[in-house]
Motif scaffolding. Structure first.
Motif, short mmCIF file in Angstrom:
data_model
loop_
_atom_site.label_atom_id
_atom_site.label_comp_id
_atom_site.label_asym_id
_atom_site.label_seq_id
_atom_site.Cartn_x
_atom_site.Cartn_y
_atom_site.Cartn_z
N VAL A 501 -27.82 141.66 96.76
CA VAL A 501 -27.09 140.45 96.40
C VAL A 501 -27.21 140.25 94.90
O VAL A 501 -28.32 140.11 94.37
CB VAL A 501 -27.65 139.20 97.12
N GLY A 502 -26.08 140.27 94.21
CA GLY A 502 -26.08 140.05 92.77
C GLY A 502 -25.72 138.61 92.46
O GLY A 502 -25.08 137.92 93.25
N GLY A 503 -26.13 138.17 91.29
CA GLY A 503 -25.80 136.81 90.87
C GLY A 503 -25.68 136.70 89.38
O GLY A 503 -26.33 137.44 88.63
N SER A 504 -24.83 135.81 88.92
CA SER A 504 -24.70 135.53 87.49
C SER A 504 -24.32 134.07 87.33
O SER A 504 -23.59 133.50 88.16
CB SER A 504 -23.66 136.43 86.84
N ILE A 505 -24.81 133.47 86.26
CA ILE A 505 -24.70 132.02 86.07
C ILE A 505 -23.99 131.74 84.75
O ILE A 505 -24.29 132.37 83.72
CB ILE A 505 -26.10 131.38 86.05
N MET A 506 -23.05 130.78 84.78
CA MET A 506 -22.41 130.32 83.56
C MET A 506 -22.70 128.85 83.38
O MET A 506 -22.40 128.04 84.25
CB MET A 506 -20.88 130.54 83.63
N LEU A 507 -23.32 128.50 82.26
CA LEU A 507 -23.63 127.11 81.94
C LEU A 507 -22.98 126.75 80.61
O LEU A 507 -23.11 127.49 79.63
CB LEU A 507 -25.14 126.90 81.85
N ASN A 508 -22.26 125.63 80.60
CA ASN A 508 -21.58 125.18 79.38
C ASN A 508 -20.68 126.25 78.78
O ASN A 508 -20.59 126.42 77.57
CB ASN A 508 -22.60 124.70 78.34
N PHE A 531 -36.73 138.75 101.44
CA PHE A 531 -35.95 138.85 100.21
C PHE A 531 -34.47 138.81 100.57
O PHE A 531 -34.03 139.45 101.54
CB PHE A 531 -36.27 140.15 99.47
N LEU A 532 -33.69 138.08 99.75
CA LEU A 532 -32.26 137.95 100.06
C LEU A 532 -31.52 139.27 99.90
O LEU A 532 -30.46 139.47 100.51
CB LEU A 532 -31.63 136.89 99.15
N GLY A 533 -32.06 140.18 99.09
CA GLY A 533 -31.46 141.50 98.98
C GLY A 533 -31.42 142.22 100.32
O GLY A 533 -30.57 143.08 100.56
N GLU A 534 -32.33 141.82 101.22
CA GLU A 534 -32.36 142.41 102.56
C GLU A 534 -31.56 141.56 103.55
O GLU A 534 -30.67 142.07 104.25
CB GLU A 534 -33.81 142.51 103.03
N SER A 535 -31.84 140.26 103.60
CA SER A 535 -31.22 139.41 104.63
C SER A 535 -29.74 139.14 104.39
O SER A 535 -29.00 138.84 105.32
CB SER A 535 -31.97 138.09 104.74
N LEU A 536 -29.29 139.23 103.12
CA LEU A 536 -27.88 138.97 102.82
C LEU A 536 -27.14 140.23 102.36
O LEU A 536 -26.09 140.13 101.74
CB LEU A 536 -27.75 137.87 101.76
N SER A 537 -27.67 141.38 102.68
CA SER A 537 -26.99 142.63 102.33
C SER A 537 -25.68 142.74 103.12
O SER A 537 -25.67 142.77 104.35
CB SER A 537 -27.88 143.83 102.66
N ALA A 538 -24.57 142.78 102.39
CA ALA A 538 -23.26 142.91 103.04
C ALA A 538 -23.11 144.27 103.70
O ALA A 538 -22.52 144.40 104.78
CB ALA A 538 -22.15 142.69 102.02
N VAL A 539 -23.66 145.30 103.06
CA VAL A 539 -23.58 146.65 103.63
C VAL A 539 -24.32 146.71 104.95
O VAL A 539 -23.83 147.28 105.94
CB VAL A 539 -24.16 147.68 102.63
N GLU A 540 -25.49 146.09 105.01
CA GLU A 540 -26.27 146.07 106.25
C GLU A 540 -25.54 145.28 107.34
O GLU A 540 -25.53 145.69 108.51
CB GLU A 540 -27.65 145.46 105.99
N ILE A 599 -17.54 133.87 95.33
CA ILE A 599 -18.13 134.93 96.15
C ILE A 599 -17.38 136.23 95.88
O ILE A 599 -16.17 136.31 96.09
CB ILE A 599 -18.05 134.59 97.66
N GLY A 600 -18.09 137.23 95.40
CA GLY A 600 -17.48 138.51 95.07
C GLY A 600 -17.98 139.63 95.96
O GLY A 600 -18.73 139.41 96.91
N GLY A 601 -17.60 140.85 95.62
CA GLY A 601 -17.90 141.99 96.49
C GLY A 601 -16.87 142.09 97.60
O GLY A 601 -15.97 141.26 97.72
N GLY A 602 -16.99 143.12 98.43
CA GLY A 602 -16.02 143.33 99.50
C GLY A 602 -15.92 142.15 100.45
O GLY A 602 -14.82 141.72 100.83
N LEU A 603 -17.07 141.59 100.85
CA LEU A 603 -17.05 140.45 101.78
C LEU A 603 -16.46 139.20 101.14
O LEU A 603 -16.03 138.29 101.85
CB LEU A 603 -18.46 140.15 102.29
#
Length: 654
Positions: A501-508, A531-540, A599-603
């Motif tokens: 799970v990737g994330g990026s933040i934009m502030l101001n 870890f969310l990299g495991e529980s929210l893996s779209a591939v998994e 929300i990005g990525g294939g899903l």
């Protein structure tokens, strides 16, 4: 009168019998409870109320619109109210849509915080129609909302701790209250006096330049441009000092209004009268637009160049890409194509599109099309796209990525790039992991040790072209900000659903990277001891769905997801996944108070999943005093990172 909805229409009116009759007749097919509050009419308003068989009430006018509105709410038969003005009306053919939209809003929205909004079509003095700059807020529950403000009144939550949430409805109302210029001016003067009274300012101050400027800005901000123009004119007639702290802001509003109403002759005369007095990027940019329209290009160029010398424009692009684009346009008009190219290259996507048009019109060597290689390096695949300098896709393909370690990853990258040696002008890479983009380094944890891989240096030395490398989620945010669903936004987050799970933040309006460039590493967040990299893996998730529905091996992800939704066991898994994702969004919103979550990525392209997440998020936050951000799919889909990295490459090249 038979009513099909438990909704009351509330109208306040005075001496507008003819328009009121039209309004009531347009409401009749909706079969709603209607109450008309008369604030002191001397025409046949009461006869119109009786003839249309609606309820009437009288209210002694108190120079306070909210007081009259709130009295009308008190007269309503039902708690759910639709507020309409007597100089507005609905089209008869829209009635079915209006009823459906009202029903859906009342059944789904949180009425303690939500108001229904819709567009208003304003008829101009010349008979043309213009959509109002801002939707009108008209459908809500009087249990939770009341009006505030003596003039330009607004429905606001009774509980001041709750932030109002505007929900757009898919219909519109017609309005012709501003077609008579004399009446228009009278209403403006009336509203000015009411504002003075509300603020405890004596009537004599009606010629005070500061008050006039404030009123003009208020009208502009509420979309009433002609009213704004009226008071901006009055302001400058009474202004005695150009050194007032508010002068530049007032001038900016005046110029914006003149441009929006296409009164360029007036704007040019105004600038000629005052000279080049601008002291900020916004006003320099607006001045450049006005002189460009007057074909006074030398003055326009000076203004646009001055705009680029600032970095604090209220509309950021005015001192960056928009100003550069206008300078390019002027150079093109003057047939100075080399200069046009220089400016267009700094003007983002719009500039690259202008370059493409130049290529079609002129056979010039300096407009030879350059090609760039962009790579989105994931943990299971590599997306490869060849782009031209305008951002058009020339070719694309997907390569399996099954390397054992990052040293092999580098070799695979070199092998992927090799066929394009001497053909490309640069390489843009977005990649998983912690990336220090300015240094061109990827930090990879292997056996509890962080190893730095200087990808940019290695590839630049190998292929002798500029290379930019960026974290995939951060690149996706840049792409969405420049060309997609975050264009014009200032506070938002992009979450990419892939192997991890990737994330990026934009502030101001700026990408927030943190002290060590690690901000947004959502995979390392923990939820329910995982870890969310495991529980929210779209591939998994997709692997599990594939097994449950026993899908064909060649099936696309989109078709697999559609089949899974029809399978009870798979659907339950999707429900659980969407709840986990909603919890994540709640945690992020609690920290950053965002306007939009992408929300990005294939899903991220599965709208059903987005709707599920939004529904679960709303349920989780129903009783929480948090702003409801928009939850939307990445407009650029799974190519957002490609375009973001490509933009960074062009920006680096200047």
């Amino acid at each position: 009168m038979e009513e099909s909805l438990n909704v009351s229409v509330c109208i306040i009116t005075r001496d507008e019998a003819v328009k009121l009759d039209r309004c009531l007749k347009s409401l009749a097919p909706l079969k709603l409870d209607v109450v008309v509050v008369d604030t002191g009419s001397t025409d046949n308003t009461k006869e119109i109320i009786e003839n249309n068989q609606v309820r009437g009430a009288d209210f002694l006018w108190q120079d306070n619109f909210s007081a009259a509105r709130n009295y009308a709410l008190a007269c309503a038969k039902y708690d759910n109210v639709l507020v309409v003005d007597s100089d507005e009306w609905f089209a008869i053919e829209d009635c079915a849509v209006i009823k459906n939209e009202i029903t859906a809003f009342l059944s789904k929205a949180d009425l303690s915080a939500c108001v229904g909004t819709f567009e208003r079509y304003n008829q101009e003095a010349n008979g043309t129609w213009q959509v109002g700059a801002y939707p009108v807020t008209r459908l809500f529950s009087r249990k939770y909302f009341h009006y505030i403000g003596k003039v330009h009144e607004a429905p606001m939550p009774r509980n001041q701790q709750i932030k109002r949430i505007d929900k757009p409805l898919a219909f519109h109302v017609y309005h012709d209250g501003y077609t008579n210029q004399e009446v228009f001016a009278q209403k403006a003067q009336r509203n000015l006096l009411l504002l003075l009274k509300e603020r405890g300012i004596p009537k004599e101050k009606a010629t005070d330049p500061y008050v006039l400027c404030q009123v003009a800005q208020m009208y502009q901000q509420t979309g009433r441009k002609k009213m704004a123009l009226l008071y901006y004119k009055q302001w400058l007639l009474h202004e005695t000092s150009l050194e007032q702290s508010y002068f530049q802001v007032g001038l900016q509003g005046y110029l914006e209004t003149l441009i929006e109403l296409k009164q360029f002759d007036v704007a040019t005369k105004l600038l000629d009268a005052f000279g080049m007095i601008n002291k900020d990027a916004d006003n320099y940019f607006l001045t450049g637009l006005i002189y460009s329209e007057a074909k006074r290009f030398e003055e326009a160029k000076i203004a646009f160049e001055k705009a680029t010398s600032f970095s604090n424009a209220r509309v950021q692009a005015r001192c960056t890409t928009l100003a550069q684009f206008m300078l390019g346009s002027i150079a093109e008009i003057e047939k100075n194509y080399a200069t046009a190219l220089k400016y267009y290259q700094q003007a983002g996507k719009q500039g690259r599109e202008a370059i493409a048009l130049l290529q079609k019109k002129h056979d010039l060597a300096q407009f030879k099309i350059k090609q760039y290689l962009a790579l989105d390096v994931g943990q299971t695949t590599i997306k490869q796209v060849i782009l031209d300098e305008v951002g058009n896709t020339i070719s694309k393909r997907v390569i399996l990525n099954s390397v054992a370690d990052f040293d092999e990853e580098i070799q695979l990258l070199k092998k992927t790039i090799e066929p394009y040696r001497n053909q490309i002008a640069g390489i843009a890479i977005c990649i998983f992991g912690m990336v220090d983009s300015p240094a061109g380094v990827v930090n990879i944890v292997e056996q509890d040790t962080t190893i730095q891989y200087p990808i940019e240096k290695l590839l630049t030395a190998e292929f002798k072209v500029p290379v930019v490398i960026q974290n995939d989620a951060k690149a996706a945010l840049i792409g969405e900000k420049n060309h997609g669903s975050l264009n014009g936004e200032t506070n938002a987050v992009v979450i990419t659903l892939g192997t991890a799970v990737g994330g990026s933040i934009m502030l101001n309006g700026q990408l927030f990277q943190g002290a060590h460039k690690h901000a947004g590493e959502i995979s390392y967040m923990v939820q329910q001891d995982k870890f969310l990299g495991e529980s929210l893996s779209a591939v998994e998730l997709m692997h599990k769905l594939y097994k449950i529905v026993k899908a064909d091996k060649a099936i696309s992800d989109k078709k697999l997801f559609a089949q899974a939704l029809a399978n009870p066991q798979a659907s339950e898994l999707i429900e659980a996944y969407s709840l986990e994702l909603a919890f994540l969004l709640l945690n992020i919103q609690s920290l950053y108070d965002l306007e939009k979550i992408v929300i990005g990525g294939g899903l991220g392209q599965e709208l059903t999943l987005i709707k599920l997440v939004e529904k679960k998020y709303q349920a989780l936050t129903a009783d929480l005093p948090l702003y409801q951000p928009q939850i939307v799919p990445a407009q650029l889909g799974n190519l957002a990172g490609i375009y973001g990295a490509f933009d960074e490459l062009l920006k680096r090249q200047g």
